[in-house]
Design an enzyme around this catalytic site. Sequence first.
Site, PDB file in Angstrom:
ATOM      1  N   LYS A  52     -20.395  34.470 -50.704  1.00 45.45           N
ATOM      2  CA  LYS A  52     -21.149  33.806 -49.643  1.00 45.45           C
ATOM      3  C   LYS A  52     -22.267  34.708 -49.127  1.00 45.45           C
ATOM      4  CE  LYS A  52     -18.484  31.266 -46.993  1.00 45.45           C
ATOM      5  NZ  LYS A  52     -17.388  31.216 -46.001  1.00 45.45           N
ATOM      6  N   ARG A 122     -17.859  34.361 -40.596  1.00 45.57           N
ATOM      7  CA  ARG A 122     -17.391  33.626 -41.780  1.00 45.57           C
ATOM      8  C   ARG A 122     -16.824  34.572 -42.833  1.00 45.57           C
ATOM      9  NH1 ARG A 122     -22.579  30.509 -43.808  1.00 45.57           N
ATOM     10  NH2 ARG A 122     -21.014  29.097 -44.688  1.00 45.57           N
ATOM     11  N   GLY A 131     -11.563  27.309 -48.265  1.00 46.86           N
ATOM     12  CA  GLY A 131     -10.632  26.922 -47.214  1.00 46.86           C
ATOM     13  C   GLY A 131      -9.448  27.858 -47.023  1.00 46.86           C
ATOM     14  N   MET A 133      -9.481  31.150 -46.160  1.00 47.19           N
ATOM     15  CA  MET A 133      -9.593  32.147 -45.097  1.00 47.19           C
ATOM     16  C   MET A 133     -10.304  31.528 -43.893  1.00 47.19           C
ATOM     17  SD  MET A 133     -10.212  35.594 -47.258  1.00 47.19           S
ATOM     18  CE  MET A 133     -11.672  34.988 -48.034  1.00 47.19           C
ATOM     19  N   ARG A 366     -23.115  28.107 -53.948  1.00 44.58           N
ATOM     20  CA  ARG A 366     -22.298  28.798 -54.954  1.00 44.58           C
ATOM     21  C   ARG A 366     -22.276  27.927 -56.202  1.00 44.58           C
ATOM     22  NH1 ARG A 366     -17.195  27.804 -51.265  1.00 44.58           N
ATOM     23  NH2 ARG A 366     -17.156  25.562 -51.369  1.00 44.58           N
ATOM     24  N   HIS A 488      11.647  24.660 -77.325  1.00 47.25           N
ATOM     25  CA  HIS A 488      11.459  23.805 -78.498  1.00 47.25           C
ATOM     26  C   HIS A 488      10.615  22.578 -78.160  1.00 47.25           C
ATOM     27  CE1 HIS A 488      12.708  20.625 -81.362  1.00 47.25           C
ATOM     28  NE2 HIS A 488      12.544  21.623 -82.223  1.00 47.25           N
ATOM     29  N   SER A 798       0.483  37.343 -91.033  1.00 54.18           N
ATOM     30  CA  SER A 798       0.208  36.392 -89.963  1.00 54.18           C
ATOM     31  C   SER A 798       1.139  36.755 -88.809  1.00 54.18           C
ATOM     32  CB  SER A 798       0.475  34.966 -90.441  1.00 54.18           C
ATOM     33  OG  SER A 798       0.313  34.085 -89.356  1.00 54.18           O
ATOM     34  N   THR A 801       3.494  35.553 -82.932  1.00 54.30           N
ATOM     35  CA  THR A 801       3.608  36.237 -81.639  1.00 54.30           C
ATOM     36  C   THR A 801       4.646  35.612 -80.709  1.00 54.30           C
ATOM     37  OG1 THR A 801       1.613  35.032 -81.049  1.00 54.30           O
ATOM     38  CG2 THR A 801       1.372  37.357 -81.573  1.00 54.30           C
ATOM     39  N   CYS A 865      -0.420  33.105 -85.695  1.00 52.10           N
ATOM     40  CA  CYS A 865      -0.006  31.702 -85.712  1.00 52.10           C
ATOM     41  C   CYS A 865       0.955  31.383 -84.577  1.00 52.10           C
ATOM     42  CB  CYS A 865       0.605  31.335 -87.058  1.00 52.10           C
ATOM     43  SG  CYS A 865       2.109  32.252 -87.408  1.00 52.10           S
ATOM     44  N   TYR A 885      -8.532  35.209 -88.508  1.00 51.60           N
ATOM     45  CA  TYR A 885      -8.453  33.842 -87.995  1.00 51.60           C
ATOM     46  C   TYR A 885      -7.374  33.715 -86.933  1.00 51.60           C
ATOM     47  CZ  TYR A 885      -4.252  33.208 -90.851  1.00 51.60           C
ATOM     48  OH  TYR A 885      -2.989  33.322 -91.379  1.00 51.60           O
TER      49      TYR A 885
HETATM   50  P1  ADP Z   1     -15.540  27.866 -45.874  1.00 46.33           P
HETATM   51  O1  ADP Z   1     -15.640  29.090 -46.712  1.00 46.33           O
HETATM   52  O2  ADP Z   1     -14.146  27.475 -45.562  1.00 46.33           O
HETATM   53  O3  ADP Z   1     -16.393  26.759 -46.410  1.00 46.33           O
HETATM   54  P2  ADP Z   1     -17.662  28.510 -44.052  1.00 46.33           P
HETATM   55  O4  ADP Z   1     -17.829  29.921 -43.645  1.00 46.33           O
HETATM   56  O5  ADP Z   1     -18.559  28.023 -45.107  1.00 46.33           O
HETATM   57  O6  ADP Z   1     -16.136  28.260 -44.444  1.00 46.33           O
HETATM   58  O7  ADP Z   1     -17.820  27.635 -42.760  1.00 46.33           O
HETATM   59  C1  ADP Z   1     -17.494  26.275 -42.719  1.00 46.33           C
HETATM   60  C2  ADP Z   1     -18.616  25.479 -42.115  1.00 46.33           C
HETATM   61  O8  ADP Z   1     -18.927  25.934 -40.827  1.00 46.33           O
HETATM   62  C3  ADP Z   1     -19.923  25.582 -42.864  1.00 46.33           C
HETATM   63  O9  ADP Z   1     -19.952  24.716 -43.964  1.00 46.33           O
HETATM   64  C4  ADP Z   1     -20.913  25.166 -41.814  1.00 46.33           C
HETATM   65  O10 ADP Z   1     -21.003  23.782 -41.758  1.00 46.33           O
HETATM   66  C5  ADP Z   1     -20.296  25.702 -40.544  1.00 46.33           C
HETATM   67  N1  ADP Z   1     -20.985  26.945 -40.188  1.00 46.33           N
HETATM   68  C6  ADP Z   1     -20.652  28.198 -40.514  1.00 46.33           C
HETATM   69  N2  ADP Z   1     -21.546  29.068 -40.032  1.00 46.33           N
HETATM   70  C7  ADP Z   1     -22.491  28.350 -39.376  1.00 46.33           C
HETATM   71  C8  ADP Z   1     -23.697  28.663 -38.676  1.00 46.33           C
HETATM   72  N3  ADP Z   1     -24.118  29.909 -38.560  1.00 46.33           N
HETATM   73  N4  ADP Z   1     -24.392  27.645 -38.154  1.00 46.33           N
HETATM   74  C9  ADP Z   1     -23.955  26.386 -38.288  1.00 46.33           C
HETATM   75  N5  ADP Z   1     -22.856  26.007 -38.917  1.00 46.33           N
HETATM   76  C10 ADP Z   1     -22.115  26.984 -39.473  1.00 46.33           C
HETATM   77 MG    MG Z   2     -18.233  26.912 -46.848  1.00 45.58          MG
END
Ligand code: ADP
Ligand code: MG
Length: 917
Positions: A52, A122, A131, A133, A366, A488, A798, A801, A865, A885
Amino acid sequence: MSVASVARKRKPGTSQESGAAGSNGQPSKMMYYFGRTKTEGGGKQKQLLGGKGANLAEMTSIGLPVPPGFTITTEVCDLYYKSARKLPNGLMDEVARNVALLEKELGKKFGDNANPLLVSVRSGAAVSMPGMMNTILNLGLNDEAVVGLANATGQKRFAYDAYRRLINMYGDVVCGVDHELFELAFDKIKTKHKVKNDTDVPLEGMVQLCEEYKKVFQKHFGKPFPQDPLKQLELAIEAVFKSWMQARAVKYRQVENITGLLGTAVNVQSMVFGNMGDDSGTGVAFTRDPATGENKFYGEFLVNAQGEDVVAGIRTPLHVDEMPKWNKQVYKQLLEIKDKLEHHYRDVQDIEFTIERGTLFMLQTRNGKRTGAAAVKIACDMVEEKLIDEKTAVLRIPAGDLTQLLLPSFSPQAKIQAKKEGRLLTVGLPASPGAAVGKLAFTAAEAVERTLKGEKVLLVRKETNPEDIEGMHSAVGILTSTGGMTSHAAVVARGWGRCCVAGAGEISIDEKARKIKVAGKTFAHNDTLSIDGSTGEVMAGTAATQVPKLSGDFETVMIWADKYRTMKVRTNADTPADAKRAREFGAQGIGLCRTEHMFFEGERIKDMRAMILANTEKDRRAALKKLLPVQRKDFIGIFKAMNGLPVTIRLLDPPLHEFLPHDAKSQAEMAKELGVTAAEVRERVSQLHEMNPMLGHRGCRLAVTYPEILEMQVTAITEAVIACKEKKIDAQAEIMIPLVGTARELEMLGEQVRQTIANVQEKKKFKGKLDILVGTMIEVPRACVAADEIGALADFFSFGTNDLTQMTFGFSRDDINTFLPDYLEKEILPRDPFQSLDTGGVGQLVEMGVRKGRAAKANLKVGICGEHGGDPDSIQFCQKVGLDYVSCSPFRVPIARLAAAQAALKQGGADIGRKGE
Ligand code: ADP
Ligand code: MG
Ligand code: MG
């Protein structure tokens, strides 16, 4: 995962990307700024800045509208854990300096009561863990700043909405106050103001809500909500570091095989607001359709909402196609950014964005996750669009995902429905991919019989054995309650591309009553189940399936793969039909033809049993004589199907008792058929009983005791070759002697094979060249160690494994499932060694076997094989040790072709660069 193990797995960052360590072991540079003032990081620094953070810096650099901020490195996270969960000295001073930079760039002040700067905190590791962390928004608000925000924006309700979100998120994520408690307080306010939706709560209600939330916070945390913004920031940063080790994140890394990371980075980023009214909004999108790969912008957005609302599913979002009706300008800009991102990253992007009062901001990008079908289409399209070259395209498609294109699957909707209706009964091992729906058959015979009558049945057994072959073949799917991924049932099913769920331990099977019990429910022989061999799910009733069509793009990818790979790909096939199918999938020969399967069909098993029951060599020869023509016919069929391609035929391998019935009733039937007494049958069965059959009288040991079996099989093979050659069919036979451990075994048996070939040739007066190779399967550890002596006597090796893994570890492949889950959970093993070659141990034996074998005979042909021949990681290892192979199940041939190409390209130095996103 322990902290120590994380540290151990740490990959040293390259000097260019890691901040040089100071004298106290502390990185000298703990954070990297991104914004208009300066941008210190870049897209290549994923290990250090997380995916990120690296991409926020990268997007800023290429001029996209990204709210400025800074990224605290993964090294700091590493240090946090190494110093018993304490933030490093000086961290907050550096944070304060970076916040000051932000304030200057934005003309706002952190915690200000006039125009406050707010930030989000973040998480973000080198590999995306969606989702898993924590993220906290709106940091910097307190009782004063909320007034400042209201004044500066002229939107009082919005300001209090932002504040209540902060108290809630901060309470939940940082201080462990249950989210539900906040929800309850919110419900009370909504009731009081007689509204249903969050968005309908008036200003007055929002102000009250903030007061209520602060009370909830204080009551359950014991301290008031912190008013010092820098203190909020410090605890939030620590909370993100902590979330790296929370159970669900650790589990996710385990499941996804993510190792070698330092920890998570923390992104502190200035806030933009999608919840400032109907001219604001937030959304997520893919630059192309991640399910089909179609080059169509694909995404969703919500008007007047903040980030977490889209994911939380509080309101139903709109499709991006609707956006022009809402704001044409923003939509146009988003499309431009989409193109710019794709041209920059040269891959599909998964983006997050927010619109604040009509102005678009990018918050994340990403590489987008995609289905196998989409991966193929996108790779081909991007080559056509000249975004990437062929090699990149080949490297980019996860080879294993091709399975999804080759087999029918349950439709996603059908699965959601099944779960909703409580029809998902249990999850076993995804032993052989595919989707099967059928009624329950409890014995092989029943499966055969009911199939003949036109029923679709699932064969449900505790575990299968070679006797069940016919029943397994007639069933549309196989479900077992014990046994692992190489049991099997699993191996045989994969060989055929038949759907199989193995080791579903929660199912108890009552064969007599023809019933199973699972999840508190009982199902009888006329009930229908749906099993998903790709996920191991077992569902009650009929789930709808979809049959994928092989696209032209798939063909294109295969052509590219063949162009770049250096290893050949063969298949494991026992019948002409399998051989033909594998050839259509591109197999360049048969690497393993198991002859024992040929003895189970119809009448043959009778002659086989007569042979086993014979008391004298003479009687044995008489029975073998009857088997000879059927074997010859099978071989002719296979040679025809493979015309010109090599066929490795393994001589009889399993212990003889596998061919005999074990229950009294079948023994009596067999006795009657063969004209002997039931007692005789029983006695022979108990004679052949072994404590450890897999280490017993099998493989080449059978031929040592009963040379006439070898003689019959080699005669059948040789006669088949001659019959083909006379008809101008180019039969290329390779005779493989299994389970050899000593050179003397091969010397003796190899001589018998060659002598038999010569005898047949003379008897048939065949003048041409037969060119039959004689080699051995290397599957006993001793054979690897003595591979020089053995290699001198063999035309080819051959590596088997499956057995080699079993004997090297001393793990029974049929029983491993009792302890493997613990081994994986405790990270004693990274993966099931029967699925993916254990390169550090078994692989070392393979490597030694290849080296010593070739030292003795430079032109020794060497292949593999085992089940590993179709596993992409194992294939990469095979490339490294120089195998000629790999051989795998017919349905895995395309996967192996692609994986072999990827292995060759990587060996040639191509950069895969896909994992860190
Ligand atoms: P995850 O990795 O779980 O997607 P993010 O760090 O991307 O978590 O945050 C989730 C959401 O929070 C982002 O998709 C965005 O919509 C909102 N968000 C995070 N940082 C900001 C920011 N600086 N301004 C506005 N919205 C934010
Ligand atoms: Mg995100
Ligand atoms: Mg074996």
